[in-house]
Design a protein around this motif. Structure first.
Motif, mmCIF file in Angstrom:
data_model
loop_
_atom_site.group_PDB
_atom_site.id
_atom_site.type_symbol
_atom_site.label_atom_id
_atom_site.label_comp_id
_atom_site.label_asym_id
_atom_site.label_seq_id
_atom_site.Cartn_x
_atom_site.Cartn_y
_atom_site.Cartn_z
ATOM 1 N N GLY A 172 12.135 4.467 -4.887
ATOM 2 C CA GLY A 172 11.327 3.592 -4.034
ATOM 3 C C GLY A 172 12.105 3.133 -2.800
ATOM 4 O O GLY A 172 12.666 3.947 -2.072
ATOM 5 N N LEU A 173 12.152 1.827 -2.582
ATOM 6 C CA LEU A 173 12.857 1.270 -1.411
ATOM 7 C C LEU A 173 14.276 0.815 -1.750
ATOM 8 O O LEU A 173 14.962 0.216 -0.927
ATOM 9 N N SER A 174 14.722 1.139 -2.983
ATOM 10 C CA SER A 174 15.968 0.536 -3.475
ATOM 11 C C SER A 174 17.225 1.000 -2.731
ATOM 12 O O SER A 174 18.269 0.373 -2.839
ATOM 13 N N LEU A 175 17.134 2.087 -1.959
ATOM 14 C CA LEU A 175 18.324 2.570 -1.249
ATOM 15 C C LEU A 175 18.349 2.112 0.217
ATOM 16 O O LEU A 175 19.170 2.579 1.009
ATOM 17 N N SER A 176 17.471 1.173 0.537
ATOM 18 C CA SER A 176 17.328 0.758 1.944
ATOM 19 C C SER A 176 18.543 0.038 2.493
ATOM 20 O O SER A 176 18.677 -0.128 3.706
ATOM 21 N N TYR A 177 19.424 -0.433 1.616
ATOM 22 C CA TYR A 177 20.607 -1.148 2.103
ATOM 23 C C TYR A 177 21.647 -0.192 2.693
ATOM 24 O O TYR A 177 22.588 -0.618 3.365
ATOM 25 N N GLU A 178 21.498 1.104 2.445
ATOM 26 C CA GLU A 178 22.482 2.058 2.952
ATOM 27 C C GLU A 178 22.386 2.143 4.474
ATOM 28 O O GLU A 178 21.321 1.963 5.054
ATOM 29 N N PRO A 179 23.513 2.460 5.144
ATOM 30 C CA PRO A 179 23.520 2.381 6.610
ATOM 31 C C PRO A 179 22.785 3.523 7.319
ATOM 32 O O PRO A 179 22.478 3.404 8.498
ATOM 33 N N HIS A 180 22.531 4.616 6.634
ATOM 34 C CA HIS A 180 21.861 5.752 7.287
ATOM 35 C C HIS A 180 21.032 6.475 6.230
ATOM 36 O O HIS A 180 21.418 6.514 5.057
ATOM 37 N N LEU A 181 19.915 7.060 6.675
ATOM 38 C CA LEU A 181 19.021 7.746 5.738
ATOM 39 C C LEU A 181 19.750 8.815 4.920
ATOM 40 O O LEU A 181 19.446 9.042 3.747
ATOM 41 N N LEU A 182 20.743 9.478 5.535
ATOM 42 C CA LEU A 182 21.449 10.537 4.812
ATOM 43 C C LEU A 182 22.334 9.988 3.688
ATOM 44 O O LEU A 182 22.571 10.679 2.698
ATOM 45 N N VAL A 183 22.847 8.783 3.839
ATOM 46 C CA VAL A 183 23.637 8.192 2.757
ATOM 47 C C VAL A 183 22.715 7.972 1.555
ATOM 48 O O VAL A 183 23.063 8.290 0.408
ATOM 49 N N ALA A 184 21.530 7.466 1.829
ATOM 50 C CA ALA A 184 20.556 7.253 0.753
ATOM 51 C C ALA A 184 20.143 8.587 0.126
ATOM 52 O O ALA A 184 20.087 8.725 -1.101
ATOM 53 N N GLN A 185 19.915 9.578 0.964
ATOM 54 C CA GLN A 185 19.459 10.883 0.457
ATOM 55 C C GLN A 185 20.467 11.498 -0.507
ATOM 56 O O GLN A 185 20.085 12.157 -1.479
ATOM 57 N N ALA A 186 21.751 11.275 -0.256
ATOM 58 C CA ALA A 186 22.791 11.895 -1.090
ATOM 59 C C ALA A 186 22.722 11.435 -2.551
ATOM 60 O O ALA A 186 23.330 12.064 -3.427
ATOM 61 N N PHE A 187 21.987 10.368 -2.813
ATOM 62 C CA PHE A 187 21.832 9.906 -4.197
ATOM 63 C C PHE A 187 20.937 10.844 -5.020
ATOM 64 O O PHE A 187 20.964 10.805 -6.246
ATOM 65 N N ILE A 188 20.156 11.667 -4.326
ATOM 66 C CA ILE A 188 19.098 12.403 -5.031
ATOM 67 C C ILE A 188 19.534 13.760 -5.607
ATOM 68 O O ILE A 188 19.294 14.019 -6.794
ATOM 69 N N PRO A 189 20.148 14.653 -4.813
ATOM 70 C CA PRO A 189 20.355 16.020 -5.338
ATOM 71 C C PRO A 189 21.073 16.088 -6.692
ATOM 72 O O PRO A 189 20.637 16.857 -7.562
ATOM 73 N N PRO A 190 22.130 15.292 -6.923
ATOM 74 C CA PRO A 190 22.792 15.429 -8.229
ATOM 75 C C PRO A 190 21.870 15.090 -9.403
ATOM 76 O O PRO A 190 22.114 15.529 -10.528
ATOM 77 N N THR A 191 20.800 14.315 -9.132
ATOM 78 C CA THR A 191 19.895 13.929 -10.226
ATOM 79 C C THR A 191 18.779 14.946 -10.449
ATOM 80 O O THR A 191 18.009 14.825 -11.408
ATOM 81 N N GLU A 192 18.667 15.917 -9.566
ATOM 82 C CA GLU A 192 17.581 16.893 -9.699
ATOM 83 C C GLU A 192 17.935 17.891 -10.799
ATOM 84 O O GLU A 192 18.927 18.616 -10.706
ATOM 85 N N ARG A 193 17.086 17.946 -11.803
ATOM 86 C CA ARG A 193 17.365 18.806 -12.964
ATOM 87 C C ARG A 193 17.484 20.276 -12.586
ATOM 88 O O ARG A 193 18.370 20.984 -13.062
#
Ligand code: HEC
Ligand code: HEC
Length: 473
Positions: free
Chosen positions: A174-195
């Motif tokens: 959701g919006l929980s990664l909004s505190y990160e300074p750039h959209l790409l920092v937030a995006q990096a949280f996703i790929p390792p979790t993709e099965r």
């Protein structure tokens, strides 16, 4: 006597000059004269068109200003090592670079990405179960306000450098990664979790548990602890590596992959020789009669990336893999509903984000599913999407064997084609050649070529795991 001779020779010379001049005017000299005139007016028109579209050729220069600091080379280099290291892939056989390959602008070597359970090869001979879409190039993503083929990760301010309105992701983030300074920092949280991309199906637990396990692994490698400590000196002594730090390192590497100084940029900044005459004519077509810029926009939020970052239906054939570890859409499980997956609105079915076109020449395949394997074919598709889609033969499209089977239905896609492409675009063969020349060469930053980017492949990674095997050119 001498005077007479001189006079005669002068007269002779004058006639000769006149004759020569006549010859020149009637042949090459005249043609050259008009060509030069033509090119001058061509330059005037193109400069005016670029100005009118707000294209400055200076977007790369804005990176440091918008970050509020220069790119941190040490942090970017740590991000590079992580990019190539399978340590954060819980299935132990993939990492960013398996799909975002330096051999192709940090984009796919495939038509549709292959993630976990691959054969260890990155290149044309990569094999394994397919995911759902082609991996876009990570180069220049620093400037993308919306990420992914269906824009499911987006900066609500319309600016990836500005988190004040929030960064929106699908659930559970959701919006929980909004505190990160750039959209790409937030995006990096996703790929390792993709099965299907990296995590695999064996590890139990949710995204938080997957990230915790990836961190446990990183923290177990003294070399990584040292590198993170160097890049984050403010962290408490002995404190473990965090996912925020992982994301910052990955994003920094992506910032360092900004290759937005192409011939068109140099041209816009005043170097009239940066484009050939053909490419200039192609550019005028791109910004005019060929309608490209109506979607591949350069103004405002597009950050001169040649995309409006909006979704459109352009009638791309629905390539469907024989073996996939994803679930495709539709009754036949051979369709991709695109943006509808995000909005839940059937009006958005088959819509995909306009592809940013910078450095497109280094891609081996095109469109969200790599349906086309040459840039000519990808551009030609737009000229008459109905004829192209109905005439498409997957077995003759240059696809890998496991993608060359029957395609998903095309008529429901064509029933929704964007009005801008509903009428064919009329180009002569010469105009088509000029348009493709512009897209291929005019938008290519020489730093994005495989020869240059291959230099970023590390000979070894801090985890001491075997490195991926990139196929030679
Ligand atoms: C299995 C292959 C695979 C792996 C591994 C992978 N990606 Fe991707 N990446 C993709 C695909 C496919 C997409 C587009 C997905 C979509 O639109 O549905 C994508 C999209 C992206 C985008 C958005 C690009 C754009 O044009 O909007 C970024 C940024 C990105 N990936 C970064 C990463 C990072 C960082 C890693 C490693 C931590 C990573 N990816 C690992 C396949 C992969
Ligand atoms: C109606 C909007 C629209 C117009 C007009 C348009 N495009 Fe596109 N273009 C798109 C979309 C959307 C995609 C991605 C479609 C997909 O993958 O399903 C795309 C994809 C492409 C691709 C493949 C990019 C990649 O990453 O694989 C190229 C090349 C391209 N367009 C060039 C052009 C050119 C040249 C023109 C002008 C003749 C043009 N486009 C006109 C919307 C448009």
């Amino acid at each position: 006597m001498q005077a007479i001779v001189k006079h005669i020779s002068l007269a002779l010379a004058a006639t000769l000059v006149a004759a020569l001049a006549g010859l020149l005017v009637t042949s090459t000299g005249f043609a050259q004269g008009t060509a030069r005139l033509d090119e001058a007016s061509l330059d005037r028109r193109l400069a005016a068109v670029l100005h009118e579209h707000g294209f400055s050729g200076r977007v790369e220069e804005t990176l440091a200003k918008r970050l509020g600091r220069p790119v941190d080379r040490r942090l970017a280099d740590l991000g590079r090592l992580l990019w190539f290291d399978t340590i954060t892939g819980l299935n132990n056989d993939n990492t960013c670079a398996g799909c975002h390959s330096p051999t192709n602008g940090f984009g796919d070597t495939q038509s549709i990405a292959i993630g976990i359970d691959n054969n260890g090869v990155v290149g044309p001979h990569r094999a394994g179960p397919r995911n759902m879409r082609r991996t876009p190039m990570a180069a220049n993503t620093a400037f993308y306000p919306r990420l992914m083929w269906n824009s499911r990760f987006a900066s609500l301010s319309g600016d990836p450098f500005d988190n004040h309105a929030g960064f929106v992701f699908p659930a559970p983030e959701g919006l929980s990664l909004s505190y990160e300074p750039h959209l790409l920092v937030a995006q990096a949280f996703i790929p390792p979790t993709e099965r299907t991309e990296a995590a695999g199906f064996h590890f139990p637990g949710d995204n938080a548990a997957i990230r915790a396990e990836a961190l446990r692994r990183l923290n177990g490698v003294p070399a990584y602890r040292k590198l993170f400590r160097q890049s984050f000196p403010d962290a408490k002594p002995g404190a473990p590596i965090t996912f925020d730090q992982f994301g910052r390192a990955i994003a920094e590497f992506e910032f360092s992959l900004t290759f937005a100084n192409a011939p068109i940029d140099r041209y816009a900044r005043g170097d009239k020789n940066a484009l050939t005459e053909d490419e200039k004519r192609g550019a005028l077509l791109f910004f005019g009669k060929a309608r490209c810029v109506q979607c591949h926009a350069v103004a405002g939020q597009s950050n001169e990336m040649f995309s409006d970052f909006q979704e459109h239906v352009i009638g791309v054939p629905q390539v469907a893999p024989r073996v996939t570890n994803n679930t495709f859409d539709g009754p036949g499980l051979n369709e991709d509903f695109g943006q509808e997956q995000v909005t839940g609105d059937a009006k958005d079915r088959y819509k995909f984000r306009t592809s940013p076109l910078r450095n497109i020449a280094v891609q081996p395949t095109f469109m969200h599913n790599g349906a086309f394997t040459s840039l000519d074919d990808a551009v030609r598709h737009h000229l008459d999407v109905f004829a192209s889609a109905r005439g498409y033969r997957p077995d003759q499209a240059g696809l890998a064997a496991d993608l060359a089977g029957p395609t998903g239905p095309i008529e429901p896609v064509l029933a929704r084609v964007d009005p801008i492409l509903a009428r064919p675009i009329d180009l002569t063969a010469e105009e088509f050649r000029q348009l493709v020349a512009f897209v291929r060469h005019g938008l290519l930053d020489p730093r994005a070529t495989p020869e240059q980017l291959r230099k970023l492949i590390p000979p070894a990674v801090p985890s001491s795991r075997p490195t991926l095997s990139f196929e030679p050119p």
